[in-house]
Design an enzyme around this catalytic site. Structure first.
Site, PDB file in Angstrom:
ATOM      1  N   LYS A 162     -48.197 -27.059 -26.513  1.00  9.69           N
ATOM      2  CA  LYS A 162     -46.947 -27.711 -26.828  1.00  9.69           C
ATOM      3  C   LYS A 162     -46.270 -28.270 -25.585  1.00  9.69           C
ATOM      4  O   LYS A 162     -45.434 -29.146 -25.669  1.00  9.69           O
ATOM      5  CB  LYS A 162     -45.994 -26.696 -27.480  1.00  9.69           C
ATOM      6  CG  LYS A 162     -46.457 -26.142 -28.779  1.00  9.69           C
ATOM      7  CD  LYS A 162     -45.423 -25.104 -29.281  1.00  9.69           C
ATOM      8  CE  LYS A 162     -45.976 -24.332 -30.433  1.00  9.69           C
ATOM      9  NZ  LYS A 162     -45.073 -23.190 -30.764  1.00  9.69           N
ATOM     10  N   GLU A 198     -50.904 -33.167 -18.927  1.00 10.24           N
ATOM     11  CA  GLU A 198     -50.682 -31.714 -18.977  1.00 10.24           C
ATOM     12  C   GLU A 198     -49.379 -31.393 -18.260  1.00 10.24           C
ATOM     13  O   GLU A 198     -49.040 -32.008 -17.242  1.00 10.24           O
ATOM     14  CB  GLU A 198     -51.885 -31.028 -18.314  1.00 10.24           C
ATOM     15  CG  GLU A 198     -51.788 -29.538 -18.079  1.00 10.24           C
ATOM     16  CD  GLU A 198     -51.851 -28.686 -19.343  1.00 10.24           C
ATOM     17  OE1 GLU A 198     -51.045 -28.935 -20.246  1.00 10.24           O
ATOM     18  OE2 GLU A 198     -52.686 -27.761 -19.391  1.00 10.24           O
ATOM     19  N   ASP A 241     -51.851 -24.233 -13.460  1.00 11.24           N
ATOM     20  CA  ASP A 241     -51.642 -22.930 -12.837  1.00 11.24           C
ATOM     21  C   ASP A 241     -53.012 -22.482 -12.313  1.00 11.24           C
ATOM     22  O   ASP A 241     -53.431 -22.885 -11.227  1.00 11.24           O
ATOM     23  CB  ASP A 241     -51.059 -21.999 -13.907  1.00 11.24           C
ATOM     24  CG  ASP A 241     -50.670 -20.631 -13.401  1.00 11.24           C
ATOM     25  OD1 ASP A 241     -51.036 -20.285 -12.281  1.00 11.24           O
ATOM     26  OD2 ASP A 241     -49.997 -19.886 -14.122  1.00 11.24           O
ATOM     27  N   LYS A 274     -49.139 -25.843  -9.344  1.00 11.88           N
ATOM     28  CA  LYS A 274     -48.771 -24.734  -8.463  1.00 11.88           C
ATOM     29  C   LYS A 274     -49.708 -24.740  -7.265  1.00 11.88           C
ATOM     30  O   LYS A 274     -50.913 -24.902  -7.427  1.00 11.88           O
ATOM     31  CB  LYS A 274     -48.867 -23.407  -9.220  1.00 11.88           C
ATOM     32  CG  LYS A 274     -47.838 -23.305 -10.341  1.00 11.88           C
ATOM     33  CD  LYS A 274     -47.776 -21.932 -10.941  1.00 11.88           C
ATOM     34  CE  LYS A 274     -46.898 -21.926 -12.170  1.00 11.88           C
ATOM     35  NZ  LYS A 274     -46.902 -20.650 -12.886  1.00 11.88           N
ATOM     36  N   PHE A 331     -43.358 -18.548 -11.854  1.00 13.69           N
ATOM     37  CA  PHE A 331     -43.277 -18.917 -13.261  1.00 13.69           C
ATOM     38  C   PHE A 331     -42.024 -19.759 -13.479  1.00 13.69           C
ATOM     39  O   PHE A 331     -40.934 -19.362 -13.061  1.00 13.69           O
ATOM     40  CB  PHE A 331     -43.257 -17.671 -14.154  1.00 13.69           C
ATOM     41  CG  PHE A 331     -43.499 -18.005 -15.587  1.00 13.69           C
ATOM     42  CD1 PHE A 331     -44.791 -18.174 -16.060  1.00 13.69           C
ATOM     43  CD2 PHE A 331     -42.442 -18.179 -16.462  1.00 13.69           C
ATOM     44  CE1 PHE A 331     -45.023 -18.519 -17.389  1.00 13.69           C
ATOM     45  CE2 PHE A 331     -42.665 -18.514 -17.789  1.00 13.69           C
ATOM     46  CZ  PHE A 331     -43.964 -18.682 -18.247  1.00 13.69           C
ATOM     47  N   VAL A 332     -42.195 -20.911 -14.119  1.00 12.96           N
ATOM     48  CA  VAL A 332     -41.054 -21.810 -14.329  1.00 12.96           C
ATOM     49  C   VAL A 332     -40.926 -22.170 -15.807  1.00 12.96           C
ATOM     50  O   VAL A 332     -41.892 -22.073 -16.569  1.00 12.96           O
ATOM     51  CB  VAL A 332     -41.191 -23.110 -13.493  1.00 12.96           C
ATOM     52  CG1 VAL A 332     -41.071 -22.811 -12.012  1.00 12.96           C
ATOM     53  CG2 VAL A 332     -42.505 -23.835 -13.792  1.00 12.96           C
ATOM     54  N   ASP A 376     -42.237 -23.195 -21.579  1.00 13.64           N
ATOM     55  CA  ASP A 376     -41.535 -22.103 -22.243  1.00 13.64           C
ATOM     56  C   ASP A 376     -41.790 -20.753 -21.597  1.00 13.64           C
ATOM     57  O   ASP A 376     -42.739 -20.572 -20.831  1.00 13.64           O
ATOM     58  CB  ASP A 376     -42.011 -22.002 -23.697  1.00 13.64           C
ATOM     59  CG  ASP A 376     -43.420 -21.398 -23.799  1.00 13.64           C
ATOM     60  OD1 ASP A 376     -44.327 -21.913 -23.113  1.00 13.64           O
ATOM     61  OD2 ASP A 376     -43.594 -20.400 -24.527  1.00 13.64           O
ATOM     62  N   ARG A 402     -37.815 -24.615 -23.710  1.00 17.03           N
ATOM     63  CA  ARG A 402     -38.518 -25.904 -23.628  1.00 17.03           C
ATOM     64  C   ARG A 402     -37.542 -27.072 -23.570  1.00 17.03           C
ATOM     65  O   ARG A 402     -37.843 -28.142 -23.060  1.00 17.03           O
ATOM     66  CB  ARG A 402     -39.418 -26.102 -24.853  1.00 17.03           C
ATOM     67  CG  ARG A 402     -40.597 -25.143 -24.943  1.00 17.03           C
ATOM     68  CD  ARG A 402     -41.553 -25.612 -26.036  1.00 17.03           C
ATOM     69  NE  ARG A 402     -42.500 -24.586 -26.444  1.00 17.03           N
ATOM     70  CZ  ARG A 402     -43.658 -24.338 -25.841  1.00 17.03           C
ATOM     71  NH1 ARG A 402     -44.002 -25.031 -24.777  1.00 17.03           N
ATOM     72  NH2 ARG A 402     -44.469 -23.407 -26.289  1.00 17.03           N
TER      73      ARG A 402
HETATM   74  P1  IMP Z   1     -53.714 -22.520 -16.535  1.00 17.70           P
HETATM   75  O1  IMP Z   1     -54.857 -22.537 -17.510  1.00 17.70           O
HETATM   76  O2  IMP Z   1     -53.586 -21.190 -15.830  1.00 17.70           O
HETATM   77  O3  IMP Z   1     -53.754 -23.668 -15.563  1.00 17.70           O
HETATM   78  O4  IMP Z   1     -52.395 -22.604 -17.378  1.00 17.70           O
HETATM   79  C1  IMP Z   1     -52.044 -23.745 -18.052  1.00 17.70           C
HETATM   80  C2  IMP Z   1     -51.065 -23.484 -19.153  1.00 17.70           C
HETATM   81  O5  IMP Z   1     -50.368 -22.236 -18.991  1.00 17.70           O
HETATM   82  C3  IMP Z   1     -49.992 -24.540 -19.139  1.00 17.70           C
HETATM   83  O6  IMP Z   1     -50.340 -25.638 -19.953  1.00 17.70           O
HETATM   84  C4  IMP Z   1     -48.776 -23.805 -19.658  1.00 17.70           C
HETATM   85  O7  IMP Z   1     -48.762 -23.849 -21.072  1.00 17.70           O
HETATM   86  C5  IMP Z   1     -49.000 -22.394 -19.206  1.00 17.70           C
HETATM   87  N1  IMP Z   1     -48.289 -22.115 -17.930  1.00 17.70           N
HETATM   88  C6  IMP Z   1     -48.828 -21.977 -16.704  1.00 17.70           C
HETATM   89  N2  IMP Z   1     -47.878 -21.741 -15.777  1.00 17.70           N
HETATM   90  C7  IMP Z   1     -46.705 -21.737 -16.457  1.00 17.70           C
HETATM   91  C8  IMP Z   1     -45.333 -21.582 -16.047  1.00 17.70           C
HETATM   92  O8  IMP Z   1     -44.982 -21.383 -14.865  1.00 17.70           O
HETATM   93  N3  IMP Z   1     -44.403 -21.661 -17.041  1.00 17.70           N
HETATM   94  C9  IMP Z   1     -44.716 -21.886 -18.347  1.00 17.70           C
HETATM   95  N4  IMP Z   1     -45.974 -22.051 -18.760  1.00 17.70           N
HETATM   96  C10 IMP Z   1     -46.967 -21.982 -17.828  1.00 17.70           C
END
Ligand code: IMP
Length: 201
Positions: free
Chosen positions: A62, A118, A122, A150, A171-172, A178, A184
């Site tokens: 989302k 996207e 993270d 990040k 974390f943001v 969210d 959001r």
């Molecule tokens: P990744 O697979 O670890 O790169 O995470 C990607 C997904 O995790 C993003 O599309 C977000 O939905 C969620 N996410 C990662 N970091 C954050 C954050 O700091 N705040 C909120 N959602 C996050």
């Protein structure tokens, strides 16, 4: 790409502690105005790069729904929009590395110029999975626009063609992002007070 490094001193602004939506906000990292300036810049780059091509913007739900609504209006080209919904985080703040597709694309992307949009990179595991999945459908091209990245914590290397901001590995929330499905609808990107993680949402 001109993402802003963590060392440039992210702007710290006070939220409105009396508002029920904003009382959990600790620190604003990126203001509404900075967000729109970054999107204007990215929109202009995309407009230049995709002129005369068959652009399909794919938003990852989302989180990217707010970003998609703004970004597509800074791109001055004919384009199509589609969405995928994936589950990666649930109500917690750490990725499991397991990505489930909850909603697939409506479009066939074979031969199309796909730009995956996207909200945040993270660990990079979500994008890594999606890119592999989409590559298998034989698009003419496949690039990534990630609004936030990040710094220094990706577990897989992701080639981000368009990036809004690089932020510290905190974390943001806000601007589509969210915590427990809340926040959001904030117009900015912010961190939460530690109490927000303990109190029921
Ligand atoms: P990744 O697979 O670890 O790169 O995470 C990607 C997904 O995790 C993003 O599309 C977000 O939905 C969620 N996410 C990662 N970091 C954050 C954050 O700091 N705040 C909120 N959602 C996050």
């Amino acid at each position: 790409m001109e993402g802003r490094g963590a060392s440039s001193g992210l702007e710290q602004v006070r939220a409105h502690p009396s508002s029920p939506l904003e009382r959990d906000i600790e620190r604003i990292l990126i203001t509404e105005r900075e967000i729109q300036e970054a999107l204007r810049r990215i929109g202009e780059e995309i407009t230049r790069d995709y002129a005369g091509r068959d652009l399909l913007l794919v938003g990852v739900l989302k989180g990217a729904f707010v970003l998609m609504a703004d970004l597509c209006r800074y791109i001055r080209l004919p384009l199509d929009v589609d969405f995928m919904a994936v589950a990666s985080y649930g109500a917690s703040t750490k990725t499991s590395g397991v990505v489930r597709i909850l909603k697939d694309l409506d479009h066939d992307i074979e031969g199309r110029d796909v730009l995956l949009v996207e909200d945040i990179v993270d660990s990079g595991l979500t994008l890594n999975y999606l890119l592999k999945n989409l590559r298998g459908r034989r698009p003419a091209s496949l690039e990534v626009c990630a609004f936030l990245k990040k710094t220094g914590i990706q577990r897989v290397e992701i080639d981000v063609r368009y990036c809004g901001f690089e932020i510290p590995p905190e974390f943001v929330v806000g601007y589509g992002l969210d915590y427990g499905e809340k926040y959001r609808n904030l117009r900015y990107i912010a961190t939460l007070r530690p109490e927000a993680y303990r109190e029921p949402r």
